[in-house]
Design a protein around this motif. Structure first.
Motif, PDB file in Angstrom:
ATOM      1  N   CYS A  45       0.844  -1.205   0.000  1.00  0.00           N
ATOM      2  CA  CYS A  45       0.000   0.000   0.000  1.00  0.00           C
ATOM      3  C   CYS A  45       0.876   1.251   0.000  1.00  0.00           C
ATOM      4  O   CYS A  45       0.465   2.295  -0.517  1.00  0.00           O
ATOM      5  CB  CYS A  45      -0.912   0.012   1.222  1.00  0.00           C
ATOM      6  N   ARG A  47       3.235   1.903  -1.781  1.00  0.00           N
ATOM      7  CA  ARG A  47       3.665   2.406  -3.087  1.00  0.00           C
ATOM      8  C   ARG A  47       2.790   3.570  -3.527  1.00  0.00           C
ATOM      9  O   ARG A  47       3.139   4.312  -4.435  1.00  0.00           O
ATOM     10  CB  ARG A  47       3.761   1.265  -4.107  1.00  0.00           C
ATOM     11  N   CYS A  48       1.629   3.738  -2.893  1.00  0.00           N
ATOM     12  CA  CYS A  48       0.767   4.886  -3.193  1.00  0.00           C
ATOM     13  C   CYS A  48       0.414   5.726  -1.970  1.00  0.00           C
ATOM     14  O   CYS A  48      -0.222   6.767  -2.124  1.00  0.00           O
ATOM     15  CB  CYS A  48      -0.535   4.424  -3.819  1.00  0.00           C
ATOM     16  N   HIS A  49       0.725   5.254  -0.782  1.00  0.00           N
ATOM     17  CA  HIS A  49       0.303   5.981   0.415  1.00  0.00           C
ATOM     18  C   HIS A  49       1.459   6.240   1.370  1.00  0.00           C
ATOM     19  O   HIS A  49       2.333   5.385   1.510  1.00  0.00           O
ATOM     20  CB  HIS A  49      -0.756   5.177   1.179  1.00  0.00           C
ATOM     21  N   GLY A  59      -1.377   8.362  -3.619  1.00  0.00           N
ATOM     22  CA  GLY A  59      -2.720   8.409  -3.029  1.00  0.00           C
ATOM     23  C   GLY A  59      -2.706   9.367  -1.849  1.00  0.00           C
ATOM     24  O   GLY A  59      -1.796  10.184  -1.710  1.00  0.00           O
ATOM     25  N   ARG A  60      -3.706   9.273  -0.993  1.00  0.00           N
ATOM     26  CA  ARG A  60      -3.758  10.155   0.173  1.00  0.00           C
ATOM     27  C   ARG A  60      -2.739   9.755   1.215  1.00  0.00           C
ATOM     28  O   ARG A  60      -2.413   8.583   1.340  1.00  0.00           O
ATOM     29  CB  ARG A  60      -5.138  10.071   0.822  1.00  0.00           C
ATOM     30  N   HIS A  71     -14.574   7.570   8.985  1.00  0.00           N
ATOM     31  CA  HIS A  71     -13.694   6.436   8.657  1.00  0.00           C
ATOM     32  C   HIS A  71     -13.742   5.349   9.717  1.00  0.00           C
ATOM     33  O   HIS A  71     -12.780   5.106  10.429  1.00  0.00           O
ATOM     34  CB  HIS A  71     -12.253   6.927   8.454  1.00  0.00           C
ATOM     35  N   HIS A  79     -13.500   0.536   1.626  1.00  0.00           N
ATOM     36  CA  HIS A  79     -12.710   1.337   0.696  1.00  0.00           C
ATOM     37  C   HIS A  79     -11.597   0.506   0.052  1.00  0.00           C
ATOM     38  O   HIS A  79     -11.343   0.619  -1.143  1.00  0.00           O
ATOM     39  CB  HIS A  79     -12.122   2.589   1.360  1.00  0.00           C
ATOM     40  N   VAL A  80     -10.961  -0.331   0.863  1.00  0.00           N
ATOM     41  CA  VAL A  80      -9.879  -1.168   0.330  1.00  0.00           C
ATOM     42  C   VAL A  80     -10.452  -2.200  -0.648  1.00  0.00           C
ATOM     43  O   VAL A  80      -9.884  -2.456  -1.714  1.00  0.00           O
ATOM     44  CB  VAL A  80      -9.098  -1.846   1.484  1.00  0.00           C
ATOM     45  N   ASN A  87     -15.863   6.477  -4.079  1.00  0.00           N
ATOM     46  CA  ASN A  87     -15.358   7.553  -4.915  1.00  0.00           C
ATOM     47  C   ASN A  87     -15.279   7.036  -6.358  1.00  0.00           C
ATOM     48  O   ASN A  87     -14.312   6.370  -6.733  1.00  0.00           O
ATOM     49  CB  ASN A  87     -13.978   7.980  -4.384  1.00  0.00           C
ATOM     50  N   SER A  90     -12.050   7.170  -8.228  1.00  0.00           N
ATOM     51  CA  SER A  90     -10.845   6.678  -7.576  1.00  0.00           C
ATOM     52  C   SER A  90      -9.954   5.898  -8.541  1.00  0.00           C
ATOM     53  O   SER A  90     -10.446   5.100  -9.341  1.00  0.00           O
ATOM     54  CB  SER A  90     -11.203   5.775  -6.395  1.00  0.00           C
ATOM     55  N   THR A  91      -8.663   6.129  -8.456  1.00  0.00           N
ATOM     56  CA  THR A  91      -7.703   5.363  -9.259  1.00  0.00           C
ATOM     57  C   THR A  91      -7.038   4.273  -8.424  1.00  0.00           C
ATOM     58  O   THR A  91      -6.144   3.579  -8.894  1.00  0.00           O
ATOM     59  CB  THR A  91      -6.612   6.289  -9.841  1.00  0.00           C
ATOM     60  N   MET A  92      -7.513   4.134  -7.192  1.00  0.00           N
ATOM     61  CA  MET A  92      -6.949   3.075  -6.347  1.00  0.00           C
ATOM     62  C   MET A  92      -7.483   1.715  -6.811  1.00  0.00           C
ATOM     63  O   MET A  92      -8.672   1.579  -7.084  1.00  0.00           O
ATOM     64  CB  MET A  92      -7.345   3.332  -4.884  1.00  0.00           C
TER      65      MET A  92
HETATM   66  C1  HEC Z   1      -2.028   2.457  -7.307  1.00  0.00           C
HETATM   67  C2  HEC Z   1      -2.075   3.319  -6.134  1.00  0.00           C
HETATM   68  C3  HEC Z   1      -2.766   2.833  -4.866  1.00  0.00           C
HETATM   69  C4  HEC Z   1      -2.572   1.654  -4.171  1.00  0.00           C
HETATM   70  C5  HEC Z   1      -1.657   0.490  -4.513  1.00  0.00           C
HETATM   71  C6  HEC Z   1      -3.378   1.761  -2.966  1.00  0.00           C
HETATM   72  N1  HEC Z   1      -4.065   2.936  -2.945  1.00  0.00           N
HETATM   73 FE1  HEC Z   1      -5.309   3.599  -1.489  1.00  0.00          FE
HETATM   74  N2  HEC Z   1      -5.743   5.265  -2.564  1.00  0.00           N
HETATM   75  C7  HEC Z   1      -5.150   5.605  -3.781  1.00  0.00           C
HETATM   76  C8  HEC Z   1      -5.714   6.866  -4.247  1.00  0.00           C
HETATM   77  C9  HEC Z   1      -5.336   7.586  -5.531  1.00  0.00           C
HETATM   78  C10 HEC Z   1      -6.661   7.275  -3.261  1.00  0.00           C
HETATM   79  C11 HEC Z   1      -7.539   8.545  -3.270  1.00  0.00           C
HETATM   80  C12 HEC Z   1      -8.788   8.300  -4.080  1.00  0.00           C
HETATM   81  C13 HEC Z   1      -9.776   7.473  -3.304  1.00  0.00           C
HETATM   82  O1  HEC Z   1     -10.455   8.034  -2.433  1.00  0.00           O
HETATM   83  O2  HEC Z   1      -9.872   6.252  -3.534  1.00  0.00           O
HETATM   84  C14 HEC Z   1      -6.659   6.239  -2.223  1.00  0.00           C
HETATM   85  C15 HEC Z   1      -7.450   6.264  -1.089  1.00  0.00           C
HETATM   86  C16 HEC Z   1      -7.334   5.382  -0.031  1.00  0.00           C
HETATM   87  C17 HEC Z   1      -8.088   5.468   1.198  1.00  0.00           C
HETATM   88  C18 HEC Z   1      -9.124   6.531   1.533  1.00  0.00           C
HETATM   89  C19 HEC Z   1      -8.452   7.673   2.231  1.00  0.00           C
HETATM   90  C20 HEC Z   1      -9.396   8.816   2.530  1.00  0.00           C
HETATM   91  O3  HEC Z   1      -9.011   9.645   3.365  1.00  0.00           O
HETATM   92  O4  HEC Z   1     -10.477   8.902   1.944  1.00  0.00           O
HETATM   93  C21 HEC Z   1      -7.684   4.424   1.989  1.00  0.00           C
HETATM   94  C22 HEC Z   1      -8.187   4.087   3.374  1.00  0.00           C
HETATM   95  C23 HEC Z   1      -6.700   3.678   1.242  1.00  0.00           C
HETATM   96  N3  HEC Z   1      -6.514   4.290   0.018  1.00  0.00           N
HETATM   97  C24 HEC Z   1      -6.059   2.554   1.711  1.00  0.00           C
HETATM   98  C25 HEC Z   1      -5.226   1.741   0.926  1.00  0.00           C
HETATM   99  C26 HEC Z   1      -4.689   0.475   1.365  1.00  0.00           C
HETATM  100  C27 HEC Z   1      -4.906  -0.131   2.740  1.00  0.00           C
HETATM  101  C28 HEC Z   1      -3.968  -0.034   0.327  1.00  0.00           C
HETATM  102  C29 HEC Z   1      -3.275  -1.369   0.248  1.00  0.00           C
HETATM  103  C30 HEC Z   1      -4.116  -2.550   0.430  1.00  0.00           C
HETATM  104  C31 HEC Z   1      -4.038   0.937  -0.760  1.00  0.00           C
HETATM  105  N4  HEC Z   1      -4.811   1.992  -0.360  1.00  0.00           N
HETATM  106  C32 HEC Z   1      -3.423   0.781  -1.990  1.00  0.00           C
HETATM  107  C33 HEC Z   1      -4.196   4.886  -4.452  1.00  0.00           C
HETATM  108  C34 HEC Z   1      -3.723   3.633  -4.099  1.00  0.00           C
END
Ligand code: HEC
Length: 115
Positions: A45, A47-49, A59-60, A71, A79-80, A87, A90-92
């Motif tokens: 995670c 790699r983006c956070h 990411g955020r 939350h 969300h995960v 969203n 979202s590009t997650m």
């Molecule tokens: C390829 C990039 C990428 C990866 C890998 C990724 N994320 Fe994200 N994540 C994002 C982006 C961009 C956002 C903001 C957009 C959205 O709300 O989804 C986000 C948003 C979130 C949010 C919401 C935060 C908020 O304040 O609203 C959470 C929680 C989160 N990620 C957890 C995780 C976790 C846990 C993992 C690993 C299992 C993970 N992410 C892997 C890109 C990524």
């Protein structure tokens, strides 16, 4: 005793206290949070956070993601599993089916502990 060994002993005492803190149900919660941190690391995670200055800012920043009352553990798990449910833009990537329910629970506990 040298200064270094005094410092080392103090560190050992501190580590020991940390472990004792979690008896009873608090212990299992501490374990769940630690397990969730391992799930976070295993799924890369970071790699983006960023959490506490570690990771990539794509990411955020999740350092205080659990501080928002919206939350809840459930919201974070959802969300995960499927970021686009919350969203549409979202590009997650969705992790549904990639992380087991048990690991998601631990991950939710870890994320909600970040405040
Ligand atoms: C390829 C990039 C990428 C990866 C890998 C990724 N994320 Fe994200 N994540 C994002 C982006 C961009 C956002 C903001 C957009 C959205 O709300 O989804 C986000 C948003 C979130 C949010 C919401 C935060 C908020 O304040 O609203 C959470 C929680 C989160 N990620 C957890 C995780 C976790 C846990 C993992 C690993 C299992 C993970 N992410 C892997 C890109 C990524």
């Amino acid at each position: 005793m040298t200064v270094a060994s005094v410092a080392f002993t103090a560190l050992l005492v501190m580590v020991g206290c940390g472990k004792n803190e979690g008896s009873g149900s608090a212990a299992s919660n501490t374990d769940l949070v630690a397990a969730g941190k391992a799930v976070f690391d295993a799924n890369n995670c970071a790699r983006c956070h960023i959490v506490a200055g570690q990771g990539n800012p794509r990411g955020r920043d999740l350092t205080r993601v659990g501080a928002d009352p919206k939350h809840t553990m459930q919201w974070l798990i959802e969300h995960v599993k499927n970021p686009r449910a919350h969203n549409p833009n979202s590009t997650m990537p969705a992790f549904e089916g990639k992380i087991s329910e048990q690991d998601l629970k631990a991950l939710g506990a870890y994320l909600s502990s970040l405040k």
